[in-house]
Design a protein around this motif. Structure first.
Motif, mmCIF file in Angstrom:
data_model
loop_
_atom_site.group_PDB
_atom_site.id
_atom_site.type_symbol
_atom_site.label_atom_id
_atom_site.label_comp_id
_atom_site.label_asym_id
_atom_site.label_seq_id
_atom_site.Cartn_x
_atom_site.Cartn_y
_atom_site.Cartn_z
ATOM 1 N N UNK A 345 8.327 -6.791 3.833
ATOM 2 C CA UNK A 345 8.458 -7.706 2.688
ATOM 3 C C UNK A 345 7.736 -9.027 2.951
ATOM 4 N N UNK A 346 6.943 -9.457 1.989
ATOM 5 C CA UNK A 346 6.166 -10.701 2.071
ATOM 6 C C UNK A 346 5.129 -10.672 3.187
ATOM 7 N N UNK A 347 4.834 -9.484 3.698
ATOM 8 C CA UNK A 347 3.818 -9.358 4.731
ATOM 9 C C UNK A 347 2.424 -9.331 4.150
ATOM 10 N N UNK A 348 1.435 -9.306 5.049
ATOM 11 C CA UNK A 348 0.032 -9.354 4.626
ATOM 12 C C UNK A 348 -0.342 -8.168 3.746
ATOM 13 N N UNK A 349 0.092 -6.963 4.124
ATOM 14 C CA UNK A 349 -0.270 -5.775 3.355
ATOM 15 C C UNK A 349 0.352 -5.801 1.969
ATOM 16 N N UNK A 350 1.622 -6.178 1.890
ATOM 17 C CA UNK A 350 2.276 -6.226 0.584
ATOM 18 C C UNK A 350 1.577 -7.209 -0.341
ATOM 19 N N UNK A 351 1.203 -8.372 0.195
ATOM 20 C CA UNK A 351 0.516 -9.370 -0.619
ATOM 21 C C UNK A 351 -0.855 -8.889 -1.072
ATOM 22 N N UNK A 352 -1.439 -7.948 -0.315
ATOM 23 C CA UNK A 352 -2.752 -7.402 -0.693
ATOM 24 C C UNK A 352 -2.624 -6.201 -1.633
ATOM 25 N N UNK A 353 -1.375 -5.816 -1.960
ATOM 26 C CA UNK A 353 -1.176 -4.735 -2.913
ATOM 27 C C UNK A 353 -0.963 -3.361 -2.322
ATOM 28 N N UNK A 354 -0.849 -3.255 -1.006
ATOM 29 C CA UNK A 354 -0.642 -1.952 -0.367
ATOM 30 C C UNK A 354 0.838 -1.571 -0.466
ATOM 31 N N UNK A 355 1.100 -0.282 -0.742
ATOM 32 C CA UNK A 355 2.464 0.171 -0.962
ATOM 33 C C UNK A 355 2.790 1.368 -0.083
ATOM 34 N N UNK A 356 4.078 1.641 0.045
ATOM 35 C CA UNK A 356 4.515 2.834 0.749
ATOM 36 C C UNK A 356 3.926 4.068 0.073
ATOM 37 N N UNK A 357 3.425 5.002 0.883
ATOM 38 C CA UNK A 357 2.821 6.206 0.345
ATOM 39 C C UNK A 357 1.306 6.163 0.298
ATOM 40 N N UNK A 358 0.718 4.963 0.468
ATOM 41 C CA UNK A 358 -0.750 4.867 0.547
ATOM 42 C C UNK A 358 -1.232 5.485 1.851
ATOM 43 N N UNK A 359 -2.484 5.931 1.856
ATOM 44 C CA UNK A 359 -3.079 6.543 3.048
ATOM 45 C C UNK A 359 -4.290 5.717 3.466
ATOM 46 N N UNK A 360 -4.196 5.053 4.617
ATOM 47 C CA UNK A 360 -5.298 4.219 5.107
ATOM 48 C C UNK A 360 -6.342 5.107 5.757
ATOM 49 N N UNK A 361 -7.594 4.937 5.325
ATOM 50 C CA UNK A 361 -8.682 5.777 5.834
ATOM 51 C C UNK A 361 -9.755 4.996 6.587
#
Length: 518
Positions: A345-361
């Motif tokens: 919560x309120x982390x860098x990824x969340x602020x950039x729009x990344x969500x649970x279930x995304x797959x980083x490639x």
């Protein structure tokens, strides 16, 4: 005639002053450079011939001759009352070469040996954290047989890297390479001091990159268990948080006990890694050795010089590598990449729009196939740095720019040294220092000062509750403006009492009298 002589003397003195002023300017400029920039400046002023090697007929004589003088023998001494081997199987202890007696107290001081790599001509040396951790005294033997006492500048248990320094100049050093360019199958040399032998060079190839062995995490977990048990608390597995970063270069060059902290170099004589551990059922060479990539080493060493500690930026996600079995479990078709199973919560990824279930490639357009790859590349960066993450959502590929945040998680607790000389007392303080800026000195109304940036568990500063952020202006009555000044002032410690004058970030001046023995 007298007039001419006077003019000549005046011109000569003026020239000397100009040269001296230029040298002072160069020294100040170099102190702000990274270790890689320092080496680039050195080679720009001291061109060297290119080292070559033939693939058809490997010839490593030039590389070995260039590297060996910059790899040193490290000897450490431990207290008589310290107990080693408290864990069932301490892998670092086995690799480092500690005696195998277990579960007993030492009646005499214990000594051990390892290796280190000089990376600057003024005496900075990189080695493994496990080579110098817990040591009361650290000595370095150079290839010219000189033995000098070393000061611990910083230790990072998360990567098993440490930076130490000896007081010397004009030293041979090993040229820093680029571990991102390392290719599987290329020739490499391992240089160090194995099994109590003198400088030894072995050859092999890179057999894998981005390899994780679990050894650092295991060591951290065992250390955590010991600390909790000493406090009378039964640790629970789910309470342990591992900060380990493992993305080793794997090689089949022969590495043994004592090679810890030594150099892994390519055929051009460039440092590509610091040898850290081996995979072995016996504790001796069995075919596989692992080295910390030099690009990670450079960042850690530079952080110790610039900040007094490792600055770690976080993305703010938890993830798991995808494979066919895990993909089937999740009910998805993708089998490559990192599946995001949690977002801070309120982390860098969340602020950039990344969500649970995304797959980083991808990270900065480079494919990411393992957690080791992602962790190692992110660890090289600092809070505030930006990265581009490519990820898949609903089958569509997207990009996000992520600004890394400060790592505020609890740091792995570290222990420090003990004993008598100025360097030993310095190590015993269990602290890191950086010079106070002119602005900070002006704000506090002081003319000298170093900022306490690290306070390690079980050091003197920790025991006497000296806080990070304290600006120390005097040690034993002497003004201090650098870590070297602190060490020098400790040599005048009287009756085993260290006298410290400091100014907190807010508040009036404090006077501390800290006994060396407590």
């Amino acid at each position: 005639m007298k007039k001419i002589g006077l003019t000549l003397i005046t011109a000569l003195v003026g020239g000397v002053v100009a040269v001296g002023g230029y040298k002072l300017f160069e020294d100040k400029r170099q102190s702000k450079m990274s270790f890689e920039e320092r080496q680039e400046l050195y080679y720009a002023n001291n061109p060297s011939s290119e080292i070559t090697a033939s693939t058809g007929n490997p010839d490593f004589t030039q590389a070995a001759a260039a590297v060996a003088p910059g790899v040193v023998h490290i000897r450490t001494t431990y207290t008589a009352q310290q107990s080693y081997g408290a864990s069932p199987f301490d892998m670092f202890e086995e690799f480092f070469g500690m005696p195998r007696q277990r579960q007993q107290q030492r009646s005499q001081p214990v000594q051990a040996t390892g290796s280190g790599v000089i990376i600057s001509e003024d005496g900075y040396i990189v080695t493994n954290n496990h080579v110098v951790a817990d040591a009361n005294k650290v000595e370095v033997q150079l290839t010219d047989k000189r033995i000098l006492e070393a000061k611990i500048i910083g230790r990072d248990p998360n990567t098993d890297i440490a930076l130490i320094k000896i007081s010397a100049s004009g030293l041979p050093f090993v040229k820093l390479g680029n571990s991102d360019n390392v290719k599987i199958g290329e020739w490499v040399l391992a240089v160090g001091y194995p099994l109590g032998l003198e400088s030894t060079v072995t050859a092999g190839i890179v057999s894998a990159t981005g390899r994780s062995t679990g050894i650092i995490r295991q060591e951290q977990y065992e250390q955590y268990q010991r600390e909790m048990q000493q406090r009378g608390y039964r640790p629970q597995n789910d309470e342990f948080i591992a900060n380990a970063v493992e993305s080793f270069i794997q090689t089949d060059a022969v590495i043994n006990k004592g090679n810890s902290g030594g150099a892994l170099v390519n055929a051009h004589g460039e440092l590509i890694g610091i040898n850290s551990n081996i995979a072995s059922p016996t504790g001796y060479y069995a075919g596989y050795g692992f080295a910390v990539p030099v690009n990670l080493v450079k960042k850690i060493a530079d952080d110790f010089i610039k900040y007094g500690e490792v600055k770690r930026g976080l993305i703010g996600i938890t993830f798991r590598e995808l494979d066919p079995a895990y993909a089937e479990e999740l009910g998805i078709k993708e089998i490559n990449g990192l599946y995001v199973n949690g977002v801070t919560p309120n982390g860098a990824a969340e602020e950039a729009g990344i969500r649970k279930g995304d797959i980083i490639t991808k990270l900065d357009d480079q494919l990411i196939g393992s957690s080791a790859q992602l962790q190692e590349r992110i660890y090289r960066l600092r809070p505030g740095d930006k990265v581009k993450l490519t990820y898949k959502r609903d089958g569509k590929e997207r990009d996000a720019t992520v600004t890394l945040k400060e790592d505020n998680r609890p740091k792995a607790e570290e222990e420090t040294a003990a004993e008598r000389s100025a360097t030993e007392i310095y190590n015993r303080l269990g602290a890191g220092f950086v010079p106070a800026t002119d602005a900070k000195k002006k704000e506090l109304g002081v003319s000298s000062g170093v900022v306490v940036t690290q306070v390690h568990s079980d050091g003197l500063f920790d025991y006497f509750n000296v806080q990070r952020g304290l600006v120390i202006t005097h040690v034993n009555g002497q003004p201090v403006n650098s870590a070297d000044d602190v060490e020098k002032a400790l040599s005048s410690t009287d009756r085993n009492i260290i006298r410290i004058t400091g100014v907190p970030q807010r508040g009036s001046r404090v006077e501390l009298n800290i006994p060396v023995d407590y």
